[in-house]
Design a protein around this motif. Structure first.
Motif, PDB file in Angstrom:
ATOM      1  N   ILE A 107       0.872  -1.178   0.000  1.00 16.79           N
ATOM      2  CA  ILE A 107       0.000   0.000   0.000  1.00 16.79           C
ATOM      3  C   ILE A 107       0.910   1.228   0.000  1.00 16.79           C
ATOM      4  N   ARG A 108       1.276   1.666  -1.187  1.00 17.44           N
ATOM      5  CA  ARG A 108       2.319   2.693  -1.317  1.00 17.44           C
ATOM      6  C   ARG A 108       1.886   3.925  -2.112  1.00 17.44           C
ATOM      7  N   LYS A 109       0.608   4.031  -2.483  1.00 15.15           N
ATOM      8  CA  LYS A 109       0.139   5.215  -3.197  1.00 15.15           C
ATOM      9  C   LYS A 109       0.279   6.437  -2.287  1.00 15.15           C
ATOM     10  N   PRO A 110       0.717   7.566  -2.807  1.00 17.93           N
ATOM     11  CA  PRO A 110       0.826   8.768  -1.970  1.00 17.93           C
ATOM     12  C   PRO A 110      -0.497   9.090  -1.277  1.00 17.93           C
ATOM     13  N   GLY A 111      -0.438   9.298   0.037  1.00 23.84           N
ATOM     14  CA  GLY A 111      -1.638   9.611   0.804  1.00 23.84           C
ATOM     15  C   GLY A 111      -2.466   8.402   1.194  1.00 23.84           C
ATOM     16  N   SER A 112      -2.008   7.195   0.870  1.00 20.90           N
ATOM     17  CA  SER A 112      -2.771   5.992   1.185  1.00 20.90           C
ATOM     18  C   SER A 112      -2.741   5.697   2.683  1.00 20.90           C
ATOM     19  N   GLN A 113      -3.699   4.880   3.115  1.00 17.73           N
ATOM     20  CA  GLN A 113      -3.832   4.537   4.522  1.00 17.73           C
ATOM     21  C   GLN A 113      -4.085   3.045   4.677  1.00 17.73           C
ATOM     22  N   ILE A 114      -3.647   2.509   5.819  1.00 18.48           N
ATOM     23  CA  ILE A 114      -4.009   1.146   6.209  1.00 18.48           C
ATOM     24  C   ILE A 114      -4.728   1.240   7.548  1.00 18.48           C
ATOM     25  N   LEU A 115      -5.931   0.700   7.610  1.00 14.37           N
ATOM     26  CA  LEU A 115      -6.722   0.680   8.837  1.00 14.37           C
ATOM     27  C   LEU A 115      -6.751  -0.747   9.381  1.00 14.37           C
ATOM     28  N   PHE A 116      -6.344  -0.922  10.613  1.00 16.29           N
ATOM     29  CA  PHE A 116      -6.411  -2.226  11.282  1.00 16.29           C
ATOM     30  C   PHE A 116      -7.466  -2.153  12.379  1.00 16.29           C
ATOM     31  N   THR A 117      -8.395  -3.079  12.368  1.00 14.04           N
ATOM     32  CA  THR A 117      -9.354  -3.195  13.462  1.00 14.04           C
ATOM     33  C   THR A 117      -9.219  -4.587  14.052  1.00 14.04           C
ATOM     34  N   TRP A 118      -9.161  -4.633  15.381  1.00  9.92           N
ATOM     35  CA  TRP A 118      -8.996  -5.948  16.020  1.00  9.92           C
ATOM     36  C   TRP A 118      -9.353  -5.881  17.490  1.00  9.92           C
ATOM     37  N   ASN A 119      -9.642  -7.053  18.031  1.00 10.67           N
ATOM     38  CA  ASN A 119      -9.831  -7.230  19.461  1.00 10.67           C
ATOM     39  C   ASN A 119      -8.557  -7.855  20.009  1.00 10.67           C
ATOM     40  N   PRO A 120      -7.851  -7.175  20.896  1.00 10.49           N
ATOM     41  CA  PRO A 120      -6.575  -7.698  21.381  1.00 10.49           C
ATOM     42  C   PRO A 120      -6.712  -9.115  21.925  1.00 10.49           C
ATOM     43  N   ARG A 121      -5.744  -9.935  21.589  1.00  9.17           N
ATOM     44  CA  ARG A 121      -5.740 -11.334  22.026  1.00  9.17           C
ATOM     45  C   ARG A 121      -4.505 -11.611  22.865  1.00  9.17           C
ATOM     46  N   ASP A 134       7.054  -0.737  22.174  1.00 12.96           N
ATOM     47  CA  ASP A 134       7.813   0.456  22.569  1.00 12.96           C
ATOM     48  C   ASP A 134       7.842   1.525  21.479  1.00 12.96           C
ATOM     49  N   SER A 135       7.713   1.115  20.223  1.00 11.49           N
ATOM     50  CA  SER A 135       7.721   2.075  19.118  1.00 11.49           C
ATOM     51  C   SER A 135       6.622   1.742  18.130  1.00 11.49           C
ATOM     52  N   GLN A 136       6.192   2.729  17.372  1.00  9.67           N
ATOM     53  CA  GLN A 136       5.120   2.563  16.397  1.00  9.67           C
ATOM     54  C   GLN A 136       5.585   3.033  15.034  1.00  9.67           C
ATOM     55  N   PRO A 137       4.970   2.513  13.975  1.00  3.14           N
ATOM     56  CA  PRO A 137       5.283   3.023  12.630  1.00  3.14           C
ATOM     57  C   PRO A 137       4.976   4.516  12.550  1.00  3.14           C
ATOM     58  N   PRO A 138       5.628   5.235  11.653  1.00  2.18           N
ATOM     59  CA  PRO A 138       5.368   6.679  11.528  1.00  2.18           C
ATOM     60  C   PRO A 138       3.919   6.956  11.142  1.00  2.18           C
ATOM     61  N   LYS A 139       3.418   8.092  11.614  1.00  2.00           N
ATOM     62  CA  LYS A 139       2.056   8.565  11.318  1.00  2.00           C
ATOM     63  C   LYS A 139       0.986   7.582  11.782  1.00  2.00           C
ATOM     64  N   THR A 140       1.245   6.941  12.914  1.00  2.00           N
ATOM     65  CA  THR A 140       0.274   6.003  13.478  1.00  2.00           C
ATOM     66  C   THR A 140      -0.717   6.736  14.366  1.00  2.00           C
ATOM     67  N   HIS A 141      -1.984   6.391  14.213  1.00  3.36           N
ATOM     68  CA  HIS A 141      -3.014   6.859  15.149  1.00  3.36           C
ATOM     69  C   HIS A 141      -3.659   5.621  15.749  1.00  3.36           C
ATOM     70  N   LEU A 142      -3.547   5.467  17.063  1.00  8.10           N
ATOM     71  CA  LEU A 142      -4.069   4.283  17.751  1.00  8.10           C
ATOM     72  C   LEU A 142      -5.246   4.698  18.618  1.00  8.10           C
ATOM     73  N   ALA A 143      -6.406   4.103  18.379  1.00  7.49           N
ATOM     74  CA  ALA A 143      -7.616   4.425  19.148  1.00  7.49           C
ATOM     75  C   ALA A 143      -8.101   3.169  19.856  1.00  7.49           C
ATOM     76  N   ARG A 144      -8.197   3.234  21.168  1.00 12.96           N
ATOM     77  CA  ARG A 144      -8.737   2.124  21.953  1.00 12.96           C
ATOM     78  C   ARG A 144     -10.234   2.362  22.134  1.00 12.96           C
ATOM     79  N   VAL A 145     -11.028   1.396  21.723  1.00 18.31           N
ATOM     80  CA  VAL A 145     -12.481   1.544  21.752  1.00 18.31           C
ATOM     81  C   VAL A 145     -13.073   0.367  22.516  1.00 18.31           C
ATOM     82  N   ASN A 146     -13.759   0.655  23.610  1.00 20.30           N
ATOM     83  CA  ASN A 146     -14.422  -0.366  24.405  1.00 20.30           C
ATOM     84  C   ASN A 146     -15.907  -0.049  24.510  1.00 20.30           C
ATOM     85  N   TRP A 147     -16.608  -0.839  25.301  1.00 16.60           N
ATOM     86  CA  TRP A 147     -18.064  -0.663  25.422  1.00 16.60           C
ATOM     87  C   TRP A 147     -18.429   0.733  25.927  1.00 16.60           C
ATOM     88  N   ASP A 148     -17.579   1.322  26.778  1.00 20.63           N
ATOM     89  CA  ASP A 148     -17.929   2.607  27.361  1.00 20.63           C
ATOM     90  C   ASP A 148     -17.767   3.761  26.374  1.00 20.63           C
TER      91      ASP A 148
END
Length: 259
Positions: A107-121, A134-148
């Motif tokens: 996924i290398r098109k300029p401005g492209s995005q990869i979205l990962f959705t998962w339930n941690p195991r 300890d480190s994340q890929p550049p331009k990472t946005h991590l959102a934790r979403v639970n029932w609340d």
């Protein structure tokens, strides 16, 4: 999480020509994909006249296109795909390191995005190691979403959640709070609960100990068996407890004259 992503993608595709790859580790047929979820969101958003959904893809009148692929079985076809604007990887906790190593540079098109959705195991799952270490890929946005974070959380699920919270704290932490699975998922006793009770003077109290090694705790419990019920009255445990400190640890369990 999945429904929110599906809704955002169908709206994005209607607003702007977008080429979207929907992937997962294993997709034996289109039924294993998120296509049904996308079809439902298209109807819910009133975009049924804009999109045409066929057996294998979804096309918009402005040229937007939804494609579907399994990474493990179709990795060569994924590698050959060009012009992907957004790649959505669902059930990402099952994705292998080999699939990630191929997908990310694809996924290398300029401005492209990869979205990962998962339930941690597990903390060792490749997607968790990539984003939650300890480190994340550049331009990472991590959102934790639970029932609340779900304003539409139904009462029927709330009742199940409260039941798990009272009866099985480890299951509650994993299923409802998004924490990693603990070794207790493989425990012998599953029908247990935390509750207050009085020790009957007629009970025979017994003590049981287990000596810890590495990450296993040293444990001492005081308990009684009444019929088919095991009552644990007191416990003491510590991970990494040197043998010199065991008397202090085990001294936390009160003595009893009824052994």
């Amino acid at each position: 999480k999945s429904r929110s992503v599906a809704s955002a993608l169908v709206i994005r595709g209607a607003a702007k020509q977008t080429r979207i790859l929907c992937a997962r580790e294993i997709q034996k047929s289109i039924r294993d994909s998120v296509k049904r979820l996308l079809d439902d969101e298209i109807e819910r958003c009133g975009l049924g006249d804009f999109y045409t959904s066929t057996e294998t893809e979804i096309r918009g009148k402005n040229g937007s296109l939804f494609l579907f692929a399994g990474l493990r079985t179709n990795i060569d076809s994924v590698k050959s795909m060009e012009g992907i604007d957004i790649c959505w990887v669902e059930e990402a906790q099952t994705v292998s390191q080999g699939s990630l190593d191929v997908l990310v540079p694809t996924i290398r098109k300029p401005g492209s995005q990869i979205l990962f959705t998962w339930n941690p195991r597990l903390e060792t799952d490749p997607v968790d190691a990539m984003f939650c270490g300890d480190s994340q890929p550049p331009k990472t946005h991590l959102a934790r979403v639970n029932w609340d974070q779900n304003p539409w959380f139904p009462d029927v699920l709330r009742a199940e959640m409260e039941y798990d919270k009272r009866r099985d704290p480890d299951k509650y932490a994993h299923v409802w709070m998004g924490q990693y699975q603990q070794s207790s998922e493989a425990r012998v006793f599953r029908n247990w609960k935390v509750d207050e009770f009085d020790i009957d003077p007629n009970w025979t109290l017994r003590q049981g100990a287990d000596w810890g090694y590495s990450v296993d705790p040293s444990v001492l419990v005081q308990c009684a068996i009444v019929g088919r019920t095991l009552y644990v009255a007191h416990e003491a445990y510590r991970v990494g407890c040197d043998i010199d400190f065991l008397p202090e640890l085990f001294g936390q369990v009160p003595e009893s004259e009824r052994w």
